[in-house]
Write an enzyme that holds these catalytic residues in place. Sequence first.
Site, PDB file in Angstrom:
ATOM      1  N   MET A 286     -96.920  23.846  28.076  1.00 15.46           N
ATOM      2  CA  MET A 286     -97.118  23.365  26.710  1.00 15.46           C
ATOM      3  C   MET A 286     -98.092  22.202  26.640  1.00 15.46           C
ATOM      4  O   MET A 286     -98.978  22.185  25.809  1.00 15.46           O
ATOM      5  CB  MET A 286     -95.801  22.957  26.054  1.00 15.46           C
ATOM      6  CG  MET A 286     -95.967  22.530  24.626  1.00 15.46           C
ATOM      7  SD  MET A 286     -94.368  22.327  23.841  1.00 15.46           S
ATOM      8  CE  MET A 286     -94.110  20.584  24.069  1.00 15.46           C
ATOM      9  N   ALA A 287     -97.923  21.200  27.532  1.00 16.06           N
ATOM     10  CA  ALA A 287     -98.820  20.052  27.493  1.00 16.06           C
ATOM     11  C   ALA A 287     -98.921  19.471  28.894  1.00 16.06           C
ATOM     12  O   ALA A 287     -97.968  19.543  29.664  1.00 16.06           O
ATOM     13  CB  ALA A 287     -98.274  18.997  26.544  1.00 16.06           C
ATOM     14  N   MET A 288    -100.086  18.911  29.213  1.00 22.82           N
ATOM     15  CA  MET A 288    -100.236  18.270  30.523  1.00 22.82           C
ATOM     16  C   MET A 288    -101.061  17.005  30.363  1.00 22.82           C
ATOM     17  O   MET A 288    -102.124  17.010  29.758  1.00 22.82           O
ATOM     18  CB  MET A 288    -100.907  19.256  31.502  1.00 22.82           C
ATOM     19  CG  MET A 288    -101.152  18.671  32.884  1.00 22.82           C
ATOM     20  SD  MET A 288     -99.610  18.131  33.708  1.00 22.82           S
ATOM     21  CE  MET A 288    -100.226  16.733  34.651  1.00 22.82           C
ATOM     22  N   GLU A 289    -100.505  15.917  30.946  1.00 20.90           N
ATOM     23  CA  GLU A 289    -101.073  14.591  30.709  1.00 20.90           C
ATOM     24  C   GLU A 289    -102.168  14.227  31.698  1.00 20.90           C
ATOM     25  O   GLU A 289    -102.265  13.065  32.104  1.00 20.90           O
ATOM     26  CB  GLU A 289     -99.954  13.553  30.774  1.00 20.90           C
ATOM     27  CG  GLU A 289     -99.321  13.353  32.168  1.00 20.90           C
ATOM     28  CD  GLU A 289     -98.120  14.252  32.454  1.00 20.90           C
ATOM     29  OE1 GLU A 289     -97.986  15.294  31.771  1.00 20.90           O
ATOM     30  OE2 GLU A 289     -97.333  13.917  33.351  1.00 20.90           O
ATOM     31  N   ASN A 290    -103.060  15.170  32.100  1.00 19.88           N
ATOM     32  CA  ASN A 290    -104.135  14.812  33.037  1.00 19.88           C
ATOM     33  C   ASN A 290    -104.732  13.466  32.639  1.00 19.88           C
ATOM     34  O   ASN A 290    -104.930  13.190  31.457  1.00 19.88           O
ATOM     35  CB  ASN A 290    -105.248  15.845  32.992  1.00 19.88           C
ATOM     36  CG  ASN A 290    -104.757  17.236  33.279  1.00 19.88           C
ATOM     37  OD1 ASN A 290    -104.082  17.457  34.271  1.00 19.88           O
ATOM     38  ND2 ASN A 290    -105.048  18.169  32.382  1.00 19.88           N
ATOM     39  N   HIS A 323     -96.271  10.800  23.379  1.00 22.45           N
ATOM     40  CA  HIS A 323     -95.689  11.025  24.714  1.00 22.45           C
ATOM     41  C   HIS A 323     -96.810  11.177  25.758  1.00 22.45           C
ATOM     42  O   HIS A 323     -96.789  10.537  26.807  1.00 22.45           O
ATOM     43  CB  HIS A 323     -94.805  12.275  24.654  1.00 22.45           C
ATOM     44  CG  HIS A 323     -94.269  12.753  25.969  1.00 22.45           C
ATOM     45  ND1 HIS A 323     -92.935  12.730  26.273  1.00 22.45           N
ATOM     46  CD2 HIS A 323     -94.886  13.287  27.063  1.00 22.45           C
ATOM     47  CE1 HIS A 323     -92.745  13.214  27.494  1.00 22.45           C
ATOM     48  NE2 HIS A 323     -93.917  13.570  27.996  1.00 22.45           N
ATOM     49  N   GLU A 324     -97.790  12.016  25.447  1.00 23.03           N
ATOM     50  CA  GLU A 324     -98.880  12.230  26.412  1.00 23.03           C
ATOM     51  C   GLU A 324     -99.710  10.963  26.592  1.00 23.03           C
ATOM     52  O   GLU A 324    -100.189  10.683  27.683  1.00 23.03           O
ATOM     53  CB  GLU A 324     -99.776  13.395  25.967  1.00 23.03           C
ATOM     54  CG  GLU A 324     -99.056  14.741  25.786  1.00 23.03           C
ATOM     55  CD  GLU A 324     -98.234  15.180  26.994  1.00 23.03           C
ATOM     56  OE1 GLU A 324     -98.652  14.896  28.138  1.00 23.03           O
ATOM     57  OE2 GLU A 324     -97.156  15.788  26.804  1.00 23.03           O
ATOM     58  N   HIS A 327     -98.054   8.519  29.061  1.00 24.44           N
ATOM     59  CA  HIS A 327     -98.252   8.885  30.467  1.00 24.44           C
ATOM     60  C   HIS A 327     -99.528   8.278  31.054  1.00 24.44           C
ATOM     61  O   HIS A 327     -99.623   8.098  32.260  1.00 24.44           O
ATOM     62  CB  HIS A 327     -98.374  10.406  30.599  1.00 24.44           C
ATOM     63  CG  HIS A 327     -97.063  11.129  30.652  1.00 24.44           C
ATOM     64  ND1 HIS A 327     -96.026  10.741  31.482  1.00 24.44           N
ATOM     65  CD2 HIS A 327     -96.642  12.254  30.021  1.00 24.44           C
ATOM     66  CE1 HIS A 327     -95.019  11.597  31.333  1.00 24.44           C
ATOM     67  NE2 HIS A 327     -95.351  12.513  30.452  1.00 24.44           N
ATOM     68  N   GLU A 346     -90.803  11.393  32.589  1.00 21.82           N
ATOM     69  CA  GLU A 346     -90.705  12.075  31.292  1.00 21.82           C
ATOM     70  C   GLU A 346     -89.808  11.318  30.310  1.00 21.82           C
ATOM     71  O   GLU A 346     -90.110  11.211  29.131  1.00 21.82           O
ATOM     72  CB  GLU A 346     -90.198  13.507  31.477  1.00 21.82           C
ATOM     73  CG  GLU A 346     -91.156  14.394  32.261  1.00 21.82           C
ATOM     74  CD  GLU A 346     -92.538  14.449  31.651  1.00 21.82           C
ATOM     75  OE1 GLU A 346     -92.665  14.398  30.416  1.00 21.82           O
ATOM     76  OE2 GLU A 346     -93.520  14.504  32.417  1.00 21.82           O
TER      77      GLU A 346
HETATM   78 ZN   LIG Z   1     -94.547  14.377  29.786  1.00 15.35          ZN
END
Ligand SMILES: [Zn+2]
Length: 917
Positions: A286-290, A323-324, A327, A346
């Site tokens: 769903m989402a990735m905080e690269n 949230h992202e 991170h 998380e």
């Molecule tokens: Zn996260």
Amino acid sequence: MGNKILALVAALLPKNYNLELELDPSKPNFKGSLTADLRVNKKSNANGISQFELHSRNLVITSASITTEAREYPLTVSCDETAQLAVFQFSKGNSLPSLEESETIQLNVKYVGSVQQVSSNRDQTVGIFKSSFNDGKNHIFATHCQPSFARSIFPCIDEPSFKCSIQLSIKTLTGFKVLSNVSQQSIETTTKNGYKLVKFNKTPLMTTSVFGFVAGHLDVLKSQVPEQEVGYPMVPIAVYSPIQINDATFTLDTILKYLPKLQSFFQNKFPLDKLDFVLLPFLNDMAMENFGLITIQMNHLLLSPTNLSNNMIRLQCEQLIVHELVHQWMGNFVSFDSWSHLWFNESFATWLACHLVSDNDTHDNDSHSYWNSDAYLLQQLEPQLISDSTITRKSIMDDISQLDLNKQDLITNDIFNHIAYTKGITMLRSLQLCIGDQLLSKAMSDLFNDNLALFHEKSVKPMDIWNHVGKFLKSENIPNFMSSWTRIPGFPLLSVSKEDAESTNLVQHRFLVDSKLDQVEDVPYHIPLFIKLPNGELDKENILMTDRTMNLKYPITLCNHNAQGYYRVSYESGLCYADFIKQIEEDKLSQLDLMKIIVDLSHIIGNPNYEKPIHLLGFFKLFKYLSEKVTKKPDLWEPISQCLSILEAIQLSVRVYGKGSKSPLGLDIITILWNAINLDTKSTYELQALGSLLTLTKTEPRSVEVAESYYSTLRSDSSDNKKVPSELVSSIFQVIVANLQNVKQWKKFHELIKATDRILKNIEGSYYPEGEQGKRLFIEDIYDNLGRNNDEELVKKTLNFIDGTIENEPAIQIMQGLANSIVGEPAKIELVWDWFVSHFHQWLRRSQKIPKISIIVESISFSVFQLVQVSHSDDLRSFIESEKDQVKDKLDLEGIWVDVQSAAISRLKLYEDSNSL
Ligand SMILES: [Zn+2]
């Protein structure tokens, strides 16, 4: 993945990766060229190096060599596919002489890797993956490295404990937008016809799991977070999407709004020189905080004006975006040294996102914030407390120590522990409320300070952070608090009692639903008290309880104000309930406080470890008061609908043991509520209450009249009728079935299943979602109620029906419904017992051909034993005694009996306590 930590044992370690990739959408592979600066690993003690290893997965290495100032060493490469390692060997007699610690040598590797083609949500989006759209004319390459897929992009040390800088170049089509963790340094367009070479700046130290790039046909919205007065530089912001870029405006606006707030919270600048959000057609997680390049599956953030007008959707999107963003500081700039800490990473991001978004809520009314919503209390916190109440629940530490971090092809989901995550959010929230925002920010700001680099140069453990915060605030309570909640399993029940109006006693024990307290080590928790005083203010004198008991020399109203801590509270004096009523009367008790009091009561009432007569007494007192007030305060329908489900449980227990001798408890309240309720209401809670009233008085004329009117609407062919609220459907069925007169009517009810599609058109509300899931739920509601009849002929008919469909799962639901509806009626119970005994062997014989019958018979036996255990206890025991050995390979009769008895203990206790009222 192999069992060793490579960064500890490898002879040589990278200082920086210089990586060049060639991406051509017409090819299934990509080409890579890596030049890595290596240094000797102080920890490995190698004297003369003959080989070294890097992680590598599905990479075909075509050449490799080492260059030092003096010469070049060719290397041979072999692959350990199970351990996902590339082993680089110097040729015989040609090993690398020992190096000075400060000396750097260069590794040069050329290789080919594969690109995953992604065309649906089922395809794995890991390593480098490509999605095509617009009839295959347009393409996007993107990456996902968490937890350990960077190794399928380039040979590297691919572990969370290891940080390194990366400088990336990408050769690809000139028409592509090309993005990575940091900004571009240069673009050469002359390399080859139609191609360009994009070189990025060098990244700061980072783990490989947050490395990433995107290259493809993308549209963009750009802006910038302006320079901040305190000296934080301007941050360019861009949001990319392959389609509908204008629907991403809300994403851009949200970043612009919250990035400065995060800079203030962390008291440090954004750690990179730009930030991109890229919306991708497919992304499994769903989402990735690269780092600096957040990727999100696009349907979550492409928001049409209709979506945007929905406050709940806006709130969820804001929380996701923030949230992202969190991170980028916590998780990326400061990173954790093991995947077992993922829960904390998380939890922190979600807690801070919810905190900032709630804090900034534009509604003046506090009750709109996330922390005060049902989404938090009833959908997130409560389910976690429920699953954390059993004796088998482990502490967070024990839970994460059992994660299989060495599993082959580990994915993020394998290492994410949901209970630890939810508990973590509440822990962090409690801590922030106890310390206060300003102090917590100040105490944490050092962690993110680039110049100090205390927590940036290497990966850390969560406790390192709390030790630092504790040292800064000169309080050992802070690390102790975090350590206690991560090391002790479950959560406490805090009992509050008042001997007189001037003092309060507090006692804590672990809260368990399935075992006695003497079966566990009942260690005191660090309970954040959040005491609300009778004057409406929060207690500043006592904020933490670490001992078993505590005596306060002053009166209090309640603990755990607004469900800010991870525990339940038991109020054990009449004075407590009198005070609640006074506070509601004066409008001083928040809706959330009232809900939490009642939700906690619903878990104490019926639990033999903790239930006392005072809980029932207090419950009825409060319930009656709320019912008398609800016409003036319609908000009270929400707590009242909770109270009604407690009343249903109490009445059931009384019916089991009371043999119909006493009139049911709560009748006076039910009468008050029937008079108060608006039958045409649209409010969900009032409808839920109406549903409970219907089932609590299912044979009374008023209920029958209401249910029959809705029942004919449900079955109607015409579409211009008013619709039936979905909250009521199951209760309507229950009333209808309870009043059926003959088999013909019963068959007609059963046949509703055939008309599911038509009936669903006559229902409004969200309980039955569109499509197959909604149909399934509706049919389940029919089976749940099919057995709830009261007529003796129909009981016989139902039993025959169950026997005839014993190989199908609905038989279980129908039996459970029947058992619940004839509790306390000896003649009908007799029928069920005779039927059960005479069919039992026949079912088990059939289960030899159809094995699942034995599972169904197990559930049916449980319902029947529970039903007959009071009236036929001797028969039941001799039945179990004589049958248990013969049937033991198919059915564990003894085990079922144990379960029935333990459920009976709580019903009996509830009966006895309510009898004492
Ligand atoms: Zn996260």
